[in-house]
Scaffold this motif. Structure first.
Motif, PDB file in Angstrom:
ATOM      1  N   THR A   1     -17.263 -28.922  -6.462  1.00 27.85           N
ATOM      2  CA  THR A   1     -17.500 -27.912  -7.487  1.00 27.85           C
ATOM      3  C   THR A   1     -16.469 -28.061  -8.598  1.00 27.85           C
TER       4      THR A   1
ATOM      5  N   VAL B   1     -16.753 -23.785  -0.414  1.00 24.79           N
ATOM      6  CA  VAL B   1     -18.031 -24.143  -1.016  1.00 24.79           C
ATOM      7  C   VAL B   1     -17.995 -25.578  -1.527  1.00 24.79           C
TER       8      VAL B   1
ATOM      9  N   LYS C   1     -21.153 -28.414  -3.534  1.00 24.38           N
ATOM     10  CA  LYS C   1     -22.546 -28.598  -3.943  1.00 24.38           C
ATOM     11  C   LYS C   1     -23.229 -29.616  -3.049  1.00 24.38           C
TER      12      LYS C   1
ATOM     13  N   LEU D   1     -26.025 -24.996  -3.177  1.00 19.07           N
ATOM     14  CA  LEU D   1     -24.644 -24.642  -2.861  1.00 19.07           C
ATOM     15  C   LEU D   1     -24.490 -24.462  -1.348  1.00 19.07           C
TER      16      LEU D   1
ATOM     17  N   PHE E   1     -22.034 -23.215   1.687  1.00 15.79           N
ATOM     18  CA  PHE E   1     -20.915 -22.328   1.975  1.00 15.79           C
ATOM     19  C   PHE E   1     -20.553 -22.517   3.435  1.00 15.79           C
TER      20      PHE E   1
ATOM     21  N   TRP F   1     -13.923 -29.721   0.046  1.00 14.41           N
ATOM     22  CA  TRP F   1     -14.605 -28.441  -0.160  1.00 14.41           C
ATOM     23  C   TRP F   1     -13.660 -27.519  -0.934  1.00 14.41           C
TER      24      TRP F   1
END
Length: 118
Positions: A99, A18, A20, A60, A62, A108
């Motif tokens: 994140t 994940v 942002k 977000l 993914f 990531w």
């Protein structure tokens, strides 16, 4: 596309990650991915990544990918060394923000798989 005998003998590793999406760069990021560069896609495949997907929920992102090679670190180093992929990242990285759970050395944030069913 059918799997090669090499792919069939190598166990598939699944990765979920994940990051942002910066709201002010949302449209640019989506535009880039609507027309992903063929050379970047070819590098993804050459580096033994399959079924690569990116999903968006709010701000977000993914990503899900399956790795079918034998040396993930070497394949990711090969991808990072590719000049076209580097140029792609120069455009996409400013659209993203790490994140709070980011891991040093990873852009990531890796996720832990808690369930899988074939």
């Amino acid at each position: 596309m059918s799997a090669t005998s090499e792919e069939q003998s190598t166990p598939v590793r699944r990765f979920g990650k994940v990051i942002k999406l910066r709201p002010e760069h949302r449209e640019e990021y989506l535009r880039l991915h609507r027309a992903a560069w063929p050379a970047v896609l070819a590098t993804i495949t050459a580096c033994n990544l399959r079924n690569y997907s990116i999903f968006l929920e709010g701000d977000l992102l993914f990503s899900y990918v399956e790795y079918v090679g034998e040396d993930y670190a070497a394949d990711m180093a090969r991808m990072a060394a590719d000049p076209v992929t580097q140029e792609w990242w120069r455009l996409t990285d400013p659209c993203q923000q790490q994140t709070e759970g980011a891991v040093p050395g990873e852009w990531w944030t890796p996720m832990r798989e808690v369930f899988h069913h074939d």
